[in-house]
Every structure is written in C-alpha cells, then in structure tokens.
Design an enzyme around this catalytic site. Structure first.
Site, PDB file in Angstrom:
ATOM      1  N   TYR A 242      -0.021   8.827  -1.511  1.00 17.59           N
ATOM      2  CA  TYR A 242       0.688   8.873  -2.809  1.00 17.59           C
ATOM      3  C   TYR A 242       0.004   9.834  -3.775  1.00 17.59           C
ATOM      4  CZ  TYR A 242       4.386   5.530  -2.079  1.00 17.59           C
ATOM      5  OH  TYR A 242       5.549   4.943  -1.641  1.00 17.59           O
ATOM      6  N   ILE A 256       3.349  -1.289  -1.912  1.00 14.54           N
ATOM      7  CA  ILE A 256       3.476  -1.835  -0.545  1.00 14.54           C
ATOM      8  C   ILE A 256       4.888  -2.414  -0.463  1.00 14.54           C
ATOM      9  CG2 ILE A 256       2.467  -3.340   1.207  1.00 14.54           C
ATOM     10  CD1 ILE A 256      -0.159  -3.260  -0.236  1.00 14.54           C
ATOM     11  N   HIS A 257       5.840  -1.485  -0.411  1.00  8.61           N
ATOM     12  CA  HIS A 257       7.259  -1.814  -0.580  1.00  8.61           C
ATOM     13  C   HIS A 257       7.685  -3.055   0.210  1.00  8.61           C
ATOM     14  CE1 HIS A 257       7.555   2.341  -2.076  1.00  8.61           C
ATOM     15  NE2 HIS A 257       7.013   2.736  -0.963  1.00  8.61           N
ATOM     16  N   ASP A 258       7.486  -2.988   1.522  1.00  4.42           N
ATOM     17  CA  ASP A 258       8.099  -3.982   2.415  1.00  4.42           C
ATOM     18  C   ASP A 258       7.557  -5.381   2.187  1.00  4.42           C
ATOM     19  OD1 ASP A 258       8.175  -1.599   5.187  1.00  4.42           O
ATOM     20  OD2 ASP A 258       9.384  -1.777   3.370  1.00  4.42           O
TER      21      ASP A 258
END
Ligand code: RIB
Ligand code: CA
Length: 330
Positions: A242, A256-258
C-alpha cells in the site's frame, strides 16, 4: 449456537486473514472454503488456501473446494479492458515483485487435496444438507456464487445471508471506477446482487476505514505461534504494497478487506453507516466497467437489493482480529 458459513476466496493475503479468523471463531461453523480465480490464477489461490487450512491444523474439519478458473464472460470480450488496471509490475531492490498477494505463501507444499466434487454440486449439496440456513462469505470475484445460483436459484431459500467483500462508493482500487472483486467479474456480481438473497456488501469505503496499522503487527509476532507469525508477515507485506502502490490517507496502514466480512459475523457493530438501497454493477466494458453504483439517495425505481456499509469501527475490528488469532496454539 454456531452459524454455518462457507467462505469463497481468492487467497490472497487478506483472504488468508479471513480464513484464519473464521476458523478460529467458535461462533462460526465453517462448512468449507471454495477457491476462485482472482488475485492469482486458481492454481495458486487453491494451493494457498490448502496451505492455510493445513497451517490451522484443520484438514479434518474444513474441506477445501476447487472453484472456477475464469470469470463468466468478461475475458471473452476483446478490448474490454480499455481502462488498464494498473501500471506494469513494480520490483523492489532485490528484483522481487512488490505486491499485496504473494503468488505462493511461504508455507510447506500442501498434502491436503481439494474435495473430489465439482464446486456447483458441492455448494448445492452442502447448503441443502445443512441443518440450518448457511451464510456465504465471498471475498473474491463472485464467479462461483453466480454459477451456483444460476444452476439452482431456489438455493437462496437456504441461504441466511451473503456477505460480500466488494465494490466501492467513494473508494476504488483496480481502476478509477471499480474495486477488484467486482471488476474481475462484473456480470457475476450483478447476478448475485439480484439473486433474491439477503446481501450485505462490505466495500472499500468500510475496509479502508478499518485499516490495520503496521505497528499492530508486533502483537501478532509476540504470540510466538505459526499463525501469529504469518498474520504479522501478511500485515507487513500488505502495508509495504500500500505504501508503494496505493498510498492511503496516512502511511503504514493496510486494509485487511476480507477479514472485515468475517468480523461482521462475529459483531455486526464493526460495520457503520449501513444503508439499505440498490446497488448495480456497470458491465459496459468501458472506463466504468465493474463500477458499483450505490444509490444513496434512493432515486432508483427498482427494488432495493442489498445492505451497504459505508464505514467501519477500526478499533473494534482490530480487537476482534487479535483476540481470535491469539487463540491459536501450535
Ligand atoms: O479489492 C480488495 C479485494 O480484492 C480483496 O478481496 C482482495 O483479496 C482482492 O481479492
Ligand atoms: Ca480476496
């Protein structure tokens, strides 16, 4: 009473975090994890998923399923990708690719094999044979879910909720208009959004608001477990990517999208500013291809089709993450 869930993943670094969180949460009964083409080709996402289940020592508890290797139709249309996703691959000082998702996780080659059944019949049989309604958590392109729901539309009667990591209202990543999971298979997303199931969409607006700090990686290392070490490594890999590829509001952050989708199942308060409205997906193949159109003003004349979280509680999310990862013992 534990909630029956199925994860659909394109493992991927944050998918791995989601799998670890779900598997270590006694509130959830993970019926299986199905891999799909996405962050990496299916061969890699499947192998990485098998490696994570073995790392968790859950080979006998959580089956892994091989899903679709390609989007529904997207790649059939030559020149569809008029809006190049990203620039060429960037390499670091050692000539290594700077990326969010390692091609192969630095873990032993798996002994575990995926179930010997095609994913469509596996999904249909698993959901229909479940003693209670099943929650599906797709955190990659929605190809598998779209195919399953096209094959058996009545399956929505046995689905409690579909909690999707995908889309973006004010935040995008793969293109100026779209988020990766939706952009990778727009038609699949539109099919699932209009399947009639209860849908909660967790877009980048929420996942970025819940970003983990690089400084928080140390607490995972201090656990001195294989899972804690991997979690810390994934935070470090993602943060570096990032910082270089997609600078956020401040440095040394990583969404930590998921895992936020799984945390929502453990405590819905992690999602904030949740609206019930209509979301559609642009499938035009142009510069807005894969864009999620979130009607925040309810000016559409179509049925509302999902709950959309436009914000998240960062501290609560990261508290849940650490508490659960800390339960793992080698
Ligand atoms: O845009 C973020 C999503 O795309 C996450 O699910 C990540 O794993 C990638 O699949
Ligand atoms: Ca993913």
């Amino acid at each position: 009473m534990a909630r029956n869930v199925i994860l659909d993943v394109d493992t991927g670094s944050d998918d791995a975090c989601a799998i670890m969180l779900a598997a270590l949460s006694e509130e959830l009964n993970v019926l299986g994890v199905c891999a799909v083409n996405g962050n990496r080709p299916l061969s890699d996402t499947l192998t990485n998923t098998l490696k994570i289940i073995e790392l968790l020592k859950m080979e006998d508890k959580i089956p892994v399923v091989k899903g679709a290797a390609q989007p529904l139709v997207r790649d059939l249309l030559a020149g569809r990708n008029k809006n190049p996703k990203t620039a060429e691959i960037q390499l670091d000082e050692n000539g290594e690719e700077i990326c969010y998702h390692p091609k192969k996780f630095n873990l032993p080659e798996p002994v575990l094999k995926p179930v010997d059944e095609n994913f469509v019949t596996w999904y249909i049989n698993t959901i229909k044979n479940s003693s209670k309604k099943v929650t599906i958590v797709p955190v990659g392109p929605l190809t598998n879910i779209a195919i399953v729901l096209r094959a058996e539309p009545s399956l929505v009667d046995n689905i409690e909720e579909i909690v999707i990591m995908g889309g973006g209202h004010d935040v995008r990543n793969s293109t100026a208009a779209a988020e990766f999971n939706i952009w990778k298979d727009p038609e699949a997303a539109e099919i699932v959004l209009n399947s009639g199931a209860k849908i909660t969409l967790v877009p980048l607006d929420a996942t970025h608001a819940a970003s983990t700090r690089l400084s928080e990686a140390q607490q995972y290392r201090d656990l001195h477990t294989s899972v804690g070490d991997l979690f810390a490594e994934l935070i470090e890999i993602r943060t570096r990517a990032y910082n270089i590829l997609q600078p956020l509001a401040e440095p040394d952050l990583c969404p930590i999208h998921d895992a936020l989708c799984v945390a929502y199942l453990l405590n819905p308060a992690v999602l904030k500013n949740v609206i019930h409205t209509r979301v559609d997906v642009d499938m035009g193949g142009g510069f807005a291809d894969g864009m999620t159109i979130v009607d925040t003003r309810h000016i559409h004349n179509l049925p509302d089709n999902c709950y959309v979280a436009l914000d998240a509680d960062r501290d609560l999310f990261n508290k849940i993450l650490f508490e659960k990862i800390a339960t793992f013992k080698d």
